[in-house]
Motif scaffolding. Sequence first.
Motif, PDB file in Angstrom:
ATOM      1  N   UNK A   1     -25.518  32.731 -13.107  1.00  0.00           N
ATOM      2  CA  UNK A   1     -24.342  32.129 -13.729  1.00  0.00           C
ATOM      3  C   UNK A   1     -24.121  32.590 -15.149  1.00  0.00           C
ATOM      4  N   UNK A   2     -25.203  32.710 -15.931  1.00  0.00           N
ATOM      5  CA  UNK A   2     -25.072  33.153 -17.309  1.00  0.00           C
ATOM      6  C   UNK A   2     -24.509  34.548 -17.415  1.00  0.00           C
ATOM      7  N   UNK A   3     -24.953  35.435 -16.527  1.00  0.00           N
ATOM      8  CA  UNK A   3     -24.474  36.822 -16.557  1.00  0.00           C
ATOM      9  C   UNK A   3     -23.034  36.942 -16.070  1.00  0.00           C
ATOM     10  N   UNK A   4     -22.738  36.285 -14.950  1.00  0.00           N
ATOM     11  CA  UNK A   4     -21.398  36.430 -14.363  1.00  0.00           C
ATOM     12  C   UNK A   4     -20.348  35.733 -15.222  1.00  0.00           C
ATOM     13  N   UNK A   5     -20.613  34.498 -15.657  1.00  0.00           N
ATOM     14  CA  UNK A   5     -19.635  33.779 -16.467  1.00  0.00           C
ATOM     15  C   UNK A   5     -19.358  34.505 -17.783  1.00  0.00           C
ATOM     16  N   UNK A   6     -20.400  35.061 -18.393  1.00  0.00           N
ATOM     17  CA  UNK A   6     -20.241  35.724 -19.692  1.00  0.00           C
ATOM     18  C   UNK A   6     -19.569  37.092 -19.571  1.00  0.00           C
ATOM     19  N   UNK A   7     -19.597  37.682 -18.377  1.00  0.00           N
ATOM     20  CA  UNK A   7     -18.945  38.974 -18.135  1.00  0.00           C
ATOM     21  C   UNK A   7     -19.386  40.035 -19.147  1.00  0.00           C
ATOM     22  N   UNK A   8     -20.698  40.111 -19.366  1.00  0.00           N
ATOM     23  CA  UNK A   8     -21.237  41.073 -20.315  1.00  0.00           C
ATOM     24  C   UNK A   8     -20.930  42.501 -19.865  1.00  0.00           C
ATOM     25  N   UNK A   9     -20.516  43.328 -20.803  1.00  0.00           N
ATOM     26  CA  UNK A   9     -20.246  44.725 -20.478  1.00  0.00           C
ATOM     27  C   UNK A   9     -21.488  45.472 -20.064  1.00  0.00           C
ATOM     28  N   UNK A  10     -22.654  45.090 -20.594  1.00  0.00           N
ATOM     29  CA  UNK A  10     -23.895  45.810 -20.312  1.00  0.00           C
ATOM     30  C   UNK A  10     -24.582  45.342 -19.029  1.00  0.00           C
ATOM     31  N   UNK A  11     -24.003  44.411 -18.316  1.00  0.00           N
ATOM     32  CA  UNK A  11     -24.673  43.796 -17.172  1.00  0.00           C
ATOM     33  C   UNK A  11     -24.967  44.791 -16.050  1.00  0.00           C
ATOM     34  N   UNK A  12     -26.230  44.791 -15.598  1.00  0.00           N
ATOM     35  CA  UNK A  12     -26.617  45.574 -14.415  1.00  0.00           C
ATOM     36  C   UNK A  12     -26.254  44.834 -13.132  1.00  0.00           C
ATOM     37  N   UNK A  13     -25.988  43.548 -13.220  1.00  0.00           N
ATOM     38  CA  UNK A  13     -25.750  42.717 -12.041  1.00  0.00           C
ATOM     39  C   UNK A  13     -24.277  42.683 -11.636  1.00  0.00           C
ATOM     40  N   UNK A  14     -23.382  42.663 -12.612  1.00  0.00           N
ATOM     41  CA  UNK A  14     -21.963  42.537 -12.322  1.00  0.00           C
ATOM     42  C   UNK A  14     -21.383  43.775 -11.641  1.00  0.00           C
ATOM     43  N   UNK A  15     -21.823  44.952 -12.044  1.00  0.00           N
ATOM     44  CA  UNK A  15     -21.237  46.186 -11.501  1.00  0.00           C
ATOM     45  C   UNK A  15     -21.405  46.288  -9.987  1.00  0.00           C
ATOM     46  N   UNK A  16     -22.610  46.084  -9.424  1.00  0.00           N
ATOM     47  CA  UNK A  16     -22.719  46.107  -7.960  1.00  0.00           C
ATOM     48  C   UNK A  16     -21.975  44.961  -7.278  1.00  0.00           C
ATOM     49  N   UNK A  17     -21.893  43.802  -7.937  1.00  0.00           N
ATOM     50  CA  UNK A  17     -21.115  42.703  -7.349  1.00  0.00           C
ATOM     51  C   UNK A  17     -19.646  43.094  -7.183  1.00  0.00           C
ATOM     52  N   UNK A  18     -19.143  43.938  -8.096  1.00  0.00           N
ATOM     53  CA  UNK A  18     -17.740  44.341  -8.058  1.00  0.00           C
ATOM     54  C   UNK A  18     -17.388  45.147  -6.809  1.00  0.00           C
ATOM     55  N   UNK A  19     -18.349  45.893  -6.253  1.00  0.00           N
ATOM     56  CA  UNK A  19     -18.033  46.742  -5.098  1.00  0.00           C
ATOM     57  C   UNK A  19     -18.311  46.025  -3.781  1.00  0.00           C
ATOM     58  N   UNK A  20     -18.699  44.761  -3.858  1.00  0.00           N
ATOM     59  CA  UNK A  20     -18.864  43.927  -2.668  1.00  0.00           C
ATOM     60  C   UNK A  20     -17.725  42.911  -2.616  1.00  0.00           C
ATOM     61  N   UNK A  21     -17.610  42.208  -1.510  1.00  0.00           N
ATOM     62  CA  UNK A  21     -16.563  41.189  -1.361  1.00  0.00           C
ATOM     63  C   UNK A  21     -17.074  39.895  -1.993  1.00  0.00           C
ATOM     64  N   UNK A  22     -16.916  39.796  -3.316  1.00  0.00           N
ATOM     65  CA  UNK A  22     -17.543  38.738  -4.099  1.00  0.00           C
ATOM     66  C   UNK A  22     -16.516  37.741  -4.617  1.00  0.00           C
ATOM     67  N   UNK A  23     -16.872  36.475  -4.551  1.00  0.00           N
ATOM     68  CA  UNK A  23     -16.047  35.404  -5.118  1.00  0.00           C
ATOM     69  C   UNK A  23     -16.901  34.543  -6.037  1.00  0.00           C
ATOM     70  N   UNK A  24     -16.268  33.987  -7.058  1.00  0.00           N
ATOM     71  CA  UNK A  24     -16.948  33.043  -7.944  1.00  0.00           C
ATOM     72  C   UNK A  24     -16.363  31.653  -7.706  1.00  0.00           C
ATOM     73  N   UNK A  25     -17.237  30.663  -7.703  1.00  0.00           N
ATOM     74  CA  UNK A  25     -16.830  29.280  -7.454  1.00  0.00           C
ATOM     75  C   UNK A  25     -16.940  28.524  -8.764  1.00  0.00           C
ATOM     76  N   UNK A  26     -15.797  28.207  -9.352  1.00  0.00           N
ATOM     77  CA  UNK A  26     -15.751  27.478 -10.622  1.00  0.00           C
ATOM     78  C   UNK A  26     -15.503  25.991 -10.362  1.00  0.00           C
ATOM     79  N   UNK A  27     -16.033  25.149 -11.211  1.00  0.00           N
ATOM     80  CA  UNK A  27     -15.861  23.710 -11.022  1.00  0.00           C
ATOM     81  C   UNK A  27     -14.388  23.314 -11.166  1.00  0.00           C
TER      82      UNK A  27
END
Length: 274
Positions: free
Chosen positions: A107-133
């Motif tokens: 949650x900390x990485x995805x919500x913050x949308x850090x440019x340096x994130x190693x986790x967000x880039x692969x999530x982008x090429x998958x069918x990914x959704x975020x569930x916000x309250x």
Amino acid sequence: MFTAKDYAMPQSVEEAYEILTARKTNYIVAGCAWLRMGSRRINTAVDLSEVGLDFINDTGDSIEMGAMTSYRSVETSSLLQENFSGILSRAVAPIIGIQFRNVVTVGGSVYSRFGFSDFLTPLMVLDTSVHMYKDGVLPLEEFMKMPYTKDILVKVSVKKAPVIASYQMFRNAEADFPIVNLALSKTDGRFKVAVGARPGRAVLAPETAGYLTRALEDFRNQKDPKALDENAAQAGKILGDEVGFGSNMRAAAWYREKIAKVLLKRAIREVEGC
């Protein structure tokens, strides 16, 4: 280092949201891995440890990761290793050390949308959704373009698919942030390409992906190894024109672009080799 006047450990997402929105200077602290690198005065630090958001679940058609799930859990999860070519587990495995990966959260990485994130880039090429309250369920691509708002990321879900994927990154030292990273996926012959650490937020490259979808279909029919490298070179040119690269203390824009082209070629070879 940040400072906090008060500390709260709510027992539900609803309670956490009430505390978060009570004052402008109330913040979710998550694992504090990145927050402690800055200087911020926090009125109330909201800890989500007791809310029940530390999980990786298989729902049948997708895999869900709770906001408080650590990178270490992502790395060692058999569910994530066996799905999506294991790209999510492999992307976070080299990050600094186990102690660090034990505290960094999804949650900390995805919500913050850090440019340096190693986790967000692969999530982008998958069918990914975020569930916000508050804002509900959003496609990750849409979420990445949104401004920051006072909300709580509850979980991230990735739909299952027969996907072949590759994650590539380049960094100067093992414990350093990536200079640039890239992810490539192929589902039913269609490609998706994402580039991160540009140094801005990760973005999709639809023109590059469209070219690869057309060109590599011809390559698979011809079985010509030279054609693969030619297609990769052309895709790299399209990527350079399509994706905006910037400069910072780690690398110049032109250097990032050159590295991204090399990473794309490696990813193409890996995906087509599979």
